[in-house]
Design an enzyme around this catalytic site. Structure first.
Site, PDB file in Angstrom:
ATOM      1  N   LYS A  27       0.650  -1.168   0.357  1.00 53.18           N
ATOM      2  CA  LYS A  27       0.154   0.222  -0.360  1.00 53.18           C
ATOM      3  C   LYS A  27       0.854   1.124   0.421  1.00 53.18           C
ATOM      4  O   LYS A  27       0.523   2.265  -0.856  1.00 53.18           O
ATOM      5  CB  LYS A  27      -0.677  -0.038   1.200  1.00 53.18           C
ATOM      6  N   ARG A  73      -8.549   0.834  10.386  1.00 56.28           N
ATOM      7  CA  ARG A  73      -7.769  -0.160  10.738  1.00 56.28           C
ATOM      8  C   ARG A  73      -9.018  -1.192  11.153  1.00 56.28           C
ATOM      9  O   ARG A  73      -8.569  -2.520  11.555  1.00 56.28           O
ATOM     10  CB  ARG A  73      -6.892  -0.275  10.724  1.00 56.28           C
ATOM     11  N   ARG A  98      11.283  -6.378   2.490  1.00 53.40           N
ATOM     12  CA  ARG A  98      11.324  -4.285   2.009  1.00 53.40           C
ATOM     13  C   ARG A  98      12.244  -3.935   3.274  1.00 53.40           C
ATOM     14  O   ARG A  98      12.377  -4.193   4.160  1.00 53.40           O
ATOM     15  CB  ARG A  98      10.119  -4.755   3.095  1.00 53.40           C
ATOM     16  N   ARG A 146      12.656  -2.891   8.791  1.00 51.48           N
ATOM     17  CA  ARG A 146      11.284  -2.473  10.067  1.00 51.48           C
ATOM     18  C   ARG A 146      11.548  -3.135  10.628  1.00 51.48           C
ATOM     19  O   ARG A 146      11.309  -5.025  11.270  1.00 51.48           O
ATOM     20  CB  ARG A 146       9.451  -1.546   9.624  1.00 51.48           C
ATOM     21  N   ARG A 178       0.531  -9.452  13.051  1.00 47.93           N
ATOM     22  CA  ARG A 178      -0.091  -8.822  12.143  1.00 47.93           C
ATOM     23  C   ARG A 178      -1.203  -9.180  11.283  1.00 47.93           C
ATOM     24  O   ARG A 178      -1.461  -8.583  11.041  1.00 47.93           O
ATOM     25  CB  ARG A 178       1.232  -8.182  11.314  1.00 47.93           C
TER      26      ARG A 178
HETATM   27  P1  ADP Z   1       1.455  -2.327   7.874  1.00 54.66           P
HETATM   28  O1  ADP Z   1       0.255  -1.791   6.902  1.00 54.66           O
HETATM   29  O2  ADP Z   1       2.791  -2.550   6.427  1.00 54.66           O
HETATM   30  O3  ADP Z   1       1.073  -2.969   8.702  1.00 54.66           O
HETATM   31  P2  ADP Z   1       1.902   0.696   8.709  1.00 54.66           P
HETATM   32  O4  ADP Z   1       2.693   0.938   8.519  1.00 54.66           O
HETATM   33  O5  ADP Z   1       0.604   0.452   8.281  1.00 54.66           O
HETATM   34  O6  ADP Z   1       2.200  -1.275   8.589  1.00 54.66           O
HETATM   35  O7  ADP Z   1       1.249   0.373  10.145  1.00 54.66           O
HETATM   36  C1  ADP Z   1       2.718  -0.436  11.124  1.00 54.66           C
HETATM   37  C2  ADP Z   1       1.953  -0.479  12.575  1.00 54.66           C
HETATM   38  O8  ADP Z   1       1.587   0.475  13.416  1.00 54.66           O
HETATM   39  C3  ADP Z   1       1.170  -1.714  12.846  1.00 54.66           C
HETATM   40  O9  ADP Z   1       1.282  -2.769  12.675  1.00 54.66           O
HETATM   41  C4  ADP Z   1       0.148  -1.576  13.546  1.00 54.66           C
HETATM   42  O10 ADP Z   1       0.808  -1.255  14.783  1.00 54.66           O
HETATM   43  C5  ADP Z   1       0.495   0.672  13.744  1.00 54.66           C
HETATM   44  N1  ADP Z   1      -0.507   1.216  13.208  1.00 54.66           N
HETATM   45  C6  ADP Z   1      -0.837   1.904  12.286  1.00 54.66           C
HETATM   46  N2  ADP Z   1      -1.786   2.438  11.526  1.00 54.66           N
HETATM   47  C7  ADP Z   1      -2.721   2.015  12.982  1.00 54.66           C
HETATM   48  C8  ADP Z   1      -3.916   2.094  13.239  1.00 54.66           C
HETATM   49  N3  ADP Z   1      -4.730   2.517  12.437  1.00 54.66           N
HETATM   50  N4  ADP Z   1      -4.576   1.102  13.995  1.00 54.66           N
HETATM   51  C9  ADP Z   1      -4.077   0.651  15.119  1.00 54.66           C
HETATM   52  N5  ADP Z   1      -2.470   0.504  14.339  1.00 54.66           N
HETATM   53  C10 ADP Z   1      -2.003   0.526  13.934  1.00 54.66           C
END
Ligand code: ADP
Length: 272
Positions: free
Chosen positions: A66, A145, A184, A217, A228
């Site tokens: 994404k 999310r 990544r 990361r 996740r």
């Molecule tokens: P990815 O989609 O690859 O998991 P993100 O950068 O979107 O990576 O998110 C990394 C982490 O940040 C998530 O695993 C979670 O712990 C936290 N996070 C990000 N956005 C949210 C959200 N909207 N609600 C809850 N946790 C979030």
């Protein structure tokens, strides 16, 4: 009264998308207001879109790409990439005394690969409302999310009199996603995303865009990836039917290279 436009409404309106517009020549978006909130302001004003600004939500499992698509789409649509994950990663780089207690808690959840609680995430979003009403539009990545987050976003946008244009849902079998995540790499400075085999930088471990060093990361390590994926299945997947019911959802296959996925997105979502 319906408070959102369906995707078809949007496509039937008179919107134009520059193929090689001014966006190609401008520097990357200034996301200061999003990343820092509070009194922080973007020094570079939002680009004025041709036609109405796009307001998009990206859905898809963690690691599906994404972030990469968001960058490509933002260049094309002259809009801003609003990633909640980037807010947490920016906070992680702050000195400990600069982090608020709720941000410290959030970072603990993130390191484990678990979702940050809705109340914390929604607090961060409320601190950044002006990014949601920005005249340049937005591309939300990683938020909402969960269903409560999506319901809260709906209420916020309604209060701001802002409509979502579309929700793009990227799809790929889970084992393929895990392979993508393990390769990544992210730039420590500008947060650009690379992959060791499918999108390598010109010089190993160095960002093509800003020369920053690339890193893996913490939450891309195998033990966090499993957590996740489970969180995605339980909490995020239900958003597909949430947005389908609102006539906003467009599902796109995330097979192939980032460029192939981007071309597919352009044809399906932007109509060219
Ligand atoms: P990815 O989609 O690859 O998991 P993100 O950068 O979107 O990576 O998110 C990394 C982490 O940040 C998530 O695993 C979670 O712990 C936290 N996070 C990000 N956005 C949210 C959200 N909207 N609600 C809850 N946790 C979030």
């Amino acid at each position: 009264m319906r408070t959102w436009f369906t995707y078809n409404d949007r496509m039937n309106s008179k919107l134009t998308f520059p193929k090689h517009g001014p966006a190609d020549r401008l520097p990357k978006h200034d996301r200061t207001a999003w990343l820092k909130a509070g009194a922080a302001r973007c020094e570079q004003p939002p680009r004025t879109p041709q036609g109405e600004a796009w307001r998009i939500v990206l859905l898809g499992a963690p690691g599906i790409g994404k972030g990469t698509q968001a960058e490509l789409l933002c260049d094309r649509l002259s809009t801003c990439h609003l990633s909640t994950g980037d807010i947490f990663r920016t906070a992680k780089c702050l000195q400990e005394h600069e982090q608020t207690p709720s941000m410290k808690d959030a970072l603990t959840f993130m390191r484990q690969g678990a979702l940050v609680p809705d109340t914390t995430v929604l607090g961060l979003i409320r601190d950044r409302l002006r990014c949601l009403r920005c005249s340049g539009g937005f591309l939300l990545d990683g938020f909402p999310r969960t269903v409560p987050q999506a319901e809260a976003l709906e209420r916020i946008l309604q209060a701001e009199n802002v409509q979502l244009s579309a929700v793009l849902n990227y799809e790929l079998p889970i084992e393929r996603i895990v392979a993508r995540i393990s390769g990544r790499r992210t730039c420590s400075q500008c947060k650009a995303v690379y992959h060791v085999t499918t999108r390598p930088p010109k010089v190993a471990d160095v960002c093509d865009q800003c020369g920053g060093s690339l890193f893996q990361r913490e939450d891309d390590r195998p033990e966090s990836v499993e957590v996740r994926m489970k969180a995605y299945e339980t909490s995020t997947r239900p958003l597909i039917s949430f947005y389908q019911q609102r006539g906003l959802l467009l599902s796109i296959s995330a097979e192939g290279s980032p460029e192939e996925i981007y071309q597919r997105t352009r044809v399906l979502a932007l109509g060219n």
